[in-house]
Each structure stands twice: as structure tokens, then as C-alpha cells.
Write a protein that holds these residues in place. Structure first.
Motif, mmCIF file in Angstrom:
data_model
loop_
_atom_site.group_PDB
_atom_site.id
_atom_site.type_symbol
_atom_site.label_atom_id
_atom_site.label_comp_id
_atom_site.label_asym_id
_atom_site.label_seq_id
_atom_site.Cartn_x
_atom_site.Cartn_y
_atom_site.Cartn_z
ATOM 1 N N GLU A 231 11.391 -9.639 -7.007
ATOM 2 C CA GLU A 231 11.097 -9.951 -5.600
ATOM 3 C C GLU A 231 9.802 -10.772 -5.488
ATOM 4 O O GLU A 231 9.664 -11.601 -4.602
ATOM 5 C CB GLU A 231 10.975 -8.657 -4.799
ATOM 6 N N ASP A 232 8.910 -10.563 -6.452
ATOM 7 C CA ASP A 232 7.611 -11.275 -6.387
ATOM 8 C C ASP A 232 7.682 -12.682 -6.932
ATOM 9 O O ASP A 232 6.714 -13.433 -6.830
ATOM 10 C CB ASP A 232 6.537 -10.477 -7.141
ATOM 11 N N PRO B 224 6.681 -16.010 -3.145
ATOM 12 C CA PRO B 224 6.958 -15.917 -4.588
ATOM 13 C C PRO B 224 5.905 -16.604 -5.433
ATOM 14 O O PRO B 224 5.318 -17.605 -5.008
ATOM 15 C CB PRO B 224 8.316 -16.614 -4.738
ATOM 16 N N ARG C 190 13.204 -12.204 -0.356
ATOM 17 C CA ARG C 190 11.751 -12.422 -0.418
ATOM 18 C C ARG C 190 11.233 -12.760 0.976
ATOM 19 O O ARG C 190 10.208 -12.228 1.419
ATOM 20 C CB ARG C 190 11.427 -13.562 -1.382
#
Ligand code: T1G
Length: 708
Positions: A504-505, A606, A599
Motif C-alpha cells: 500500500e505504501d 506511494p 492507495r
């Protein structure tokens, strides 16, 4: 005359039997070639040279083995003379015929001692091999030079790169031994063979002079094929290529030069961190067998076992039991389900027959020990019953109520649940002291790991019986306390979550899988999820939703895929796309779009992650939760975590497991990473109290690995 007994070592004795000097290696438990054994062997050869009455030398091992190899506990310590190569050269240089008589294990340095002897006899049950590659090493006492001369390049490469054991008959056909004895009396067989050689005036026959290399074979194809195979499948191991280089040297260099080359390569392997990890795994897998209960209690006899449930797990467990020689009674709820259960069992054996690894008659013999019933009464004679029914507490408690009704009082009642509370299952019947968890890993007839889950009220002898069953099944048991996921699945849930956070990051699932695969896992987390079926994890997440901490970060990407029915290989798409049933997935642009949308929904900007950053987070999560599992005494020691992750979750064996790996990285460095990550998410990255304590005291995980 033979030097007095006083001058002999206690681990190697020698005495004249007629005109044969009998040398006995007696160094329990496996006659490992510790320094006293090495000294004793050289002293025995010297005694033979000095004693005119001795016309030949016979070497045998006391106990169940010839010689189990170099003493692995000596690795990493200052080496003491004589070295094993010196001993082997001393044996080979003896001016009188030296005969090695092999029973049980002749492995590694043990086989090298036999190869340096002039003649070799083995009896049925013998296990010969050069398994050093499994310890990150190579045969370092002349094995890479003598074996090719004796059995040829191709056979020698196969033996050393596989590390497999060969029996007496195969050893004879390979040329590793000259004779297979008729009885299992190794002393009588050895003496008779030595006498026969003397009567035949058999010469001293040095293996270094053998002509195996000149079998008319060109070794180049075998060597290049071996190198190509290693490049394809060695999973980053260091020593296999060194083995090939040594065999190459055996072909291209004079013997003494080849020995020197072999020694250099051996020392390079000895100093490799892979040797440390593999030796740690070797000893840890023996240490875990010694749970406290196995020392304080006597296991109950197990002669017949019941299995309740004929699904994938029940059938796999039934096959594991049948393969160990135990008769099995399978219980299912109706005839159709029982027929399916039997069919699952037969399917395993039919698969082995198709691969030529089982014959029809062998299948018949195994199935002759398999019976099925739809009545629990059929379990009345069982010494143990293992339930593997649907993972629902009420269903399991109903099964245990039946077991309480029909089983004999001494029967051990085991559950294969992978996460339900075994204390609650035990409490549902009147004899909770007989209830234990046996958490098998699918496929249960293949996976070595068996978590023995110990409820609060269980009898010690029931735990000892579970460990005894593991030994019968040739499984590796790890003692676990009761918690959600026990040891392995509990830690898996945390490092899987760390991967989701990374995804997700900003890291793609494909990048994460590649980084984890390059670290040494057979597959990354998303490939595993696609293989196992995303729906299984989805069900677990939904089950845990009710108790999940609302403040805990929860990544929903996997749920988005499951909501679309993208469960992985079984639906031809999950995180990857699988064309025409291919098992190799390709990246899916739609998945990338879903991730981008998630996201945005989570207001995450991101960022990029390097492979190194991915691994540091992935491993930090695994190590930190492993430390918590030890801290809470769910696992006895860090080594129990290592054995679990290696044998149940694909952790690369040459790194020795996550806790051993953490020691090689340095716990202070691991903690520093966690403290850094904690700034982003203090709930997920809370440092384990055990990790903090060890760093503060300057200790490491190994300091906690003493016998439990
Ligand atoms: N050194 C030290 N200890 C050993 C040992 C060894 N080689 N082998 C076994 N042990 C210990 C083991 O830890 C356990 O200890 C006990 O013996 C019983 O073991 C120069 C460098 C021989 C087939 O790789 O495969 O030679 O737990 O439970 O089931 O080229 O042990 O009781 O305290 O396994 O009857 C190469 C490794 C070494 C063989 C017996 N040799 N051992 O099986 O008993 S490297 C190997 C085995 C080398 C040279 C190179 C098996 C066995 P504890 P066990 P088992």
C-alpha cells in the motif's frame, strides 16, 4: 608388539585378531571424527606398521554406525591436528592392506575414511554418502578427489551434489564398496573379507591410483551439466559449485595438487555464513525433539490410529500414518464422504505410482492397513484419534463428544485445528488431560513440520506420545503453546501484514515477491497466496475482523481481489494472471490499478522501496513477532521458531531461520530498524520486550537456545 592399551585412545582401540589388526572406532553417538578419533586412527595405522604380526588392518565402528562424519560441533572452532585429510592420507599410505567394514552410517568424513582405505565391505542397512553439501560444505578429506577416481565423475558429482545416502547394494554397483556381506555381523564379515584378501595376496590398493577418471568418459559434459543444473536450482547455495570445481580439479590436476585445491575450497565453504545457517538447522532439528515432557514422561503405545475427516488434511494425515506402518481407521459422516476420503488417500498413492515411485503391490499393502467407517464405534480400539474436520468450534466439540463416548480411556485425542482454541476443545469433554494439538501442514504426508500444541491441562505423557508419533512419522515436531496461529501461522500473519503495508505504501506485489524470492524463499507472499487460494486468507481476515484492533492498520487490497472472485491459481487470477492453467503467473495491470485506487482511498502517497528495504521490513516483522512468541513462551526457544519457519514456511535453510539470521545481522541493527519503522506505525512496530532486553544485555537469540 601392539602398544599397550594405555597408549591407545578410549575412542579408538586396536588389537590383533590373528594376523589382522582390528581397529574399532567407539565414539558415541555416531562415531564422529573428533580430534581423539583422528589421533586414534593414525595411532592404529602406526601400530599396524610397527607390528610384524599384523598383516592387514580392519576398521569398523562400534554401535549402530561405521562413522557418521566429521564432528560437526568442531566447525567454527580452532582446528586441532591431525586434520582429517592427514588421517585419510595416513590410512591410504599404510604399507599393509586396510579394509573398511561398513554398517549403518558411513557419511561425509566417515565415507572418506573408507575411501582412503584399500578395500571396502558393507552389509545390508549400511548408509553411505557425502552429505556435506547439506551443511554448506564439501567433502574436505579427499572425497572430491578419491570418489571420482573410484566411481567416475558423473556418479561422484551426483552423490556429492545430492547429499543422498546409498545402500550397500547400490554402493556395490557404483564401485564404492568391493563386497556386500551376507550377514549383519560386521565384525565377522570384515574379518572374513580381510582374511580372504590376505590369502589372495591382495596388494595395497590406493584409491588415488584408481582409474575411475579414465573410464573412457569425457568429464566435460558431466561437469558443465552439473554447473548448469546448479545455476538453475541451487537457490544461491555456495558450496555446490565448489564441489564441481573440486571434481574438475580431480580430472585436471595431479592428486596432491587436487587435494590442496580441495582444502582451499573446503575452508572457503567452512567460513561461509551458509555453513553456519545449515549447521544451526541440523542441530536445531534434533534439539526440538527434546521437549521437556519427553524427558519426564513415558509415551503411551501407539499401534492403531483413527482419523476423523477424509478431506485434504484428513487424507494426508492418513497417508502419513499408513506410510509409517500404522493401521488407520477413517471416520466420515456418510458413505459418500467416506468414499471420497478413501479416494483422496488412493489418489496420493496413484500419483506416486504414476511417477514410478510406488508399485501397485506396495499400494495394496498400504491400503490393506486402511479401513473406513461411518460409525465412531470403529474407533474403540484406537490408541490415538486425530480429528481433521471443518474448522468450526461447535463441529469439533461434537466430534470430541463422540470420541469421549467410544474411545478407550488411554486413547490420546488429538485435534489438527490450525487456529481454534484447543483449551476450549479440551474443556468440552470430561478428560481434557488426554487432548493435544497435532497441527500438520498441507500436504500432511509430505511436509516435515508438525506443531505439537500443548493445552493447559494436558498430561505430560500425552505430549510425549505426540512426540513419539512424530518420530514414527519421521516428522519434525515443534512444541507450541495455545494462541491464535500457534507459532508459524501467528508469525506468518505479521510478516504478511508487513508485506501488505509495503504494497500500500508503494512497493508492487511483484517487486515484493521478487525481493523475497531473491532472499531465498521459493516464492514471495503473493505467489504463496495465489497458490494456497486467496479465499482462505480472506476467511481468516473476516474471522479476525471482530477482534481486530480498530486502531490497527488494515490494508484492503487483498479483499478487493477476493470480492472479484480472484482467488489465485484456482480461479486463473489472483495477484497474478494464470494463462491456460499455467502455474507461473504474469503481472496484472488491473491489480496495479486496484492498488493505486486503494492507495488513494487510504490517502497514501506511494514511495519507492529498494529490494533491501523490502527485506529489512519483511524480516524485521518476522523476527519481532518471533521474539514475542518466545517471550510469551508459546515457543520454547528461538531455535524452535527457526525450525518452524524453515520446515513449514519455506524460510531459506542456509540462513538458519529468522532468529539465527537476526543474530548474523546483529540484534541491535534489527531493533534500530524496528525503532525507525515504529515512527510510522507505533502499534504494528512495537519492539518485542525480549528483543529490547537482549540488545540491552548485549546478548543474542542463540544465548536462549539451551536445551529446554
Ligand atoms: N557430528 C556431531 N554430532 C553428530 C553428527 C556429527 N557428524 N551426526 C549426528 N550427531 C549427533 C546429533 O546431533 C544427535 O545429537 C546424535 O548425534 C544422534 O543424531 C570433512 C566436513 C549419522 C545418520 O552430515 O546424518 O564429515 O541430539 O538423531 O537418527 O568431509 O546423525 O543426541 O545430542 O541424527 O541415528 C558429514 C550427519 C559431516 C551426517 C545418525 N556427516 N548425521 O542418525 O541420529 S561433515 C553428516 C546424520 C563432514 C568431511 C565433512 C545422522 C546419522 P543429540 P541423530 P540418527
Amino acid at each position: 608388539m601392539t602398544p599397550s592399551i594405555a597408549s591407545q585412545s578410549v575412542v579408538v582401540t586396536h588389537e590383533l585378531h590373528g594376523n589382522i589388526l582390528l581397529v574399532i572406532v567407539d565414539n558415541p553417538p555416531v562415531n564422529a571424527l573428533g580430534v581423539e578419533v583422528r589421533q586414534g586412527l593414525l595411532a592404529a595405522v602406526e601400530a599396524a606398521e610397527m607390528n610384524d604380526a599384523a598383516r592387514a588392518v580392519l576398521i569398523i565402528g562400534a554401535g549402530r554406525n561405521f562413522i557418521g562424519g566429521a564432528d560437526i560441533r568442531e566447525f567454527g572452532k580452532p582446528s586441532r591436528l591431525p586434520t582429517l585429510p592427514d588421517v585419510c592420507n595416513g590410512i591410504e599410505s599404510c604399507r599393509k592392506p586396510v579394509v573398511a567394514a561398513i554398517h549403518g552410517a558411513a557419511l561425509g568424513g566417515g565415507l572418506e575414511v573408507a575411501l582412503a582405505s584399500h578395500y571396502r565391505i558393507a552389509v545390508d542397512g549400511a548408509k553411505l554418502g557425502l552429505p556435506e553439501v547439506k551443511l554448506g560444505l564439501l567433502p574436505g578429506a579427499g572425497g572430491t578427489q578419491r570418489a571420482p577416481r573410484l566411481i567416475g565423475v558423473e556418479a561422484a558429482l551426483s552423490l556429492m551434489l545430492s547429499g543422498r545416502h546409498v545402500g550397500a547394494q547400490e554402493a556395490l554397483s557404483l564401485g564404492l564398496v568391493d563386497r556386500v556381506g551376507q550377514s549383519d555381523d560386521i565384525l565377522a564379515e570384515g574379518l572374513a573379507y580381510a582374511q580372504e584378501l590376505l590369502l589372495a595376496h591382495a596388494p595395497v590398493r590406493r584409491t588415488r591410483d584408481a582409474l575411475g577418471l579414465a573410464h573412457g568418459e569425457s568429464s566435460a559434459p558431466a561437469l558443465s551439466a552439473a554447473r548448469a543444473d546448479i545455476a538453475r536450482s541451487s537457490k544461491g547455495l555456495f558450496s555446490p559449485l565448489k564441489i564441481v570445481d573440486c571434481v574438475d580439479a580431480a580430472v585436471t590436476m595431479p592428486f596432491e595438487e587436487g587435494l590442496r585445491f580441495e582444502r582451499e575450497q573446503f575452508l572457503a565453504c567452512l567460513n561461509s555464513p551458509q555453513r553456519g545457517g545449515l549447521v544451526h538447522a541440523f542441530f536445531s532439528e534434533r534439539e526440538v525433539q527434546k521437549a521437556p515432557e519427553t524427558r519426564t514422561a513415558v509415551p503411551r503405545p501407539i499401534h492403531a490410529v483413527g482419523v476423523v475427516g477424509g478431506g485434504t488434511m484428513g487424507a494426508g494425515i492418513a497417508v502419513a500414518l499408513l506410510d509409517s506402518g500404522l493401521p488407520v481407521t477413517m471416520i466420515e459422516r456418510d458413505d459418500a464422504s467416506l468414499a471420497r476420503g478413501r479416494a483422496h488417500v488412493e489418489k496420493v498413492y496413484d500419483g506416486l505410482i504414476a511417477k514410478g515411485r510406488l508399485t501397485d503391490s506396495e499400494k495394496g499393502k498400504k491400503l490393506a492397513c486402511f479401513t473406513g467407517s461411518i460409525s465412531y464405534d470403529a474407533l474403540a480400539g484406537g490408541d490415538m484419534v486425530i480429528e481433521a474436520v471443518f474448522e468450526d468450534m461447535a463441529v469439533k466439540q461434537a466430534v470430541f463428544a463422540e470420541l469421549e463416548r467410544v474411545c478407550k480411556p488411554s486413547a490420546v485425542l488429538a485435534t489438527n485445528t490450525s487456529y481454534l482454541d484447543i483449551d476450549a476443545i479440551a474443556a468440552s469433554i470430561s478428560r481434557p488431560q488426554d487432548v493435544v494439538g497435532l497441527h500438520f501442514f498441507s500436504p500432511a504426508n509430505i511436509m516435515k513440520l508438525l506443531e505439537v500444541v500443548v493445552p493447559a491441562r494436558v498430561n505430560a505423557e500425552v505430549v510425549a506420545t505426540a512426540f513419539d508419533l512424530a518420530k514414527k512419522l519421521r516428522k519434525i515436531p515443534v512444541r507450541a503453546g495455545v494462541c491464535d496461529g500457534f507459532i508459524g501461522n501467528r508469525i506468518l500473519a505479521v510478516y504478511r501484514a508487513a508485506a501488505d503495508h509495503l504494497m500500500e505504501d508503494g512497493a508492487s506485489p511483484y517487486q515484493i515477491d521478487k525481493a523475497v524470492h531473491d532472499f531465498g524463499f521459493p516464492m514471495g507472499p503473493y505467489q504463496v497466496m495465489d497458490l494456497a487460494g486467496g479465499d482462505i486468507g480472506w476467511a481468516t481476515r473476516k474471522r479476525r475482523a471482530v477482534t481486530r484492533d480498530p486502531n490497527a492498520r488494515y490494508v484492503q487490497i487483498s479483499d478487493r481481489l477476493c470480492e472479484r472472485g480472484w482467488f489465485g491459481q484456482k480461479t486463473a487470477r489472483g495477484f497474478y494472471l494464470y494463462q491456460q492453467g499455467s502455474r507461473t503467473g504474469t503481472q496484472d495491470q488491473e491489480v496495479k490499478a486496484i492498488i493505486a485506487a486503494e492507495r488513494e482511498r487510504a490517502s497514501v502517497t506511494p514511495r519507492t522501496f529498494s529490494h533491501e528495504q523490502i527485506i529489512r521490513r519483511y524480516m524485521a516483522a518476522m523476527i519481532n513477532e518471533g521474539a514475542n512468541v518466545v517471550h510469551e513462551r508459546i515457543a520454547l526457544r528461538p531455535l524452535d521458531i527457526d525450525v518452524t519457519l524453515i520446515n513449514g514456511f519455506g524460510y531459506p535453510r542456509h540462513r538458519g531461520g529468522p532468529m539465527n539470521y537476526a543474530d548474523t545481522v546483529g540484534l541491535a541493527n534489527v531493533l534500530a530498524d524496528i525503532r525507525e519503522f515504529e515512527k510510522e506505525d507505533p502499534l504494528f512496530w512495537r519492539p518485542s520486550p525480549l528483543l529490547v532486553k537482549l540488545v540491552e544485555s548485549g546478548n543474542n537469540f542463540a544465548s536462549l537456545n539451551q536445551t529446554a
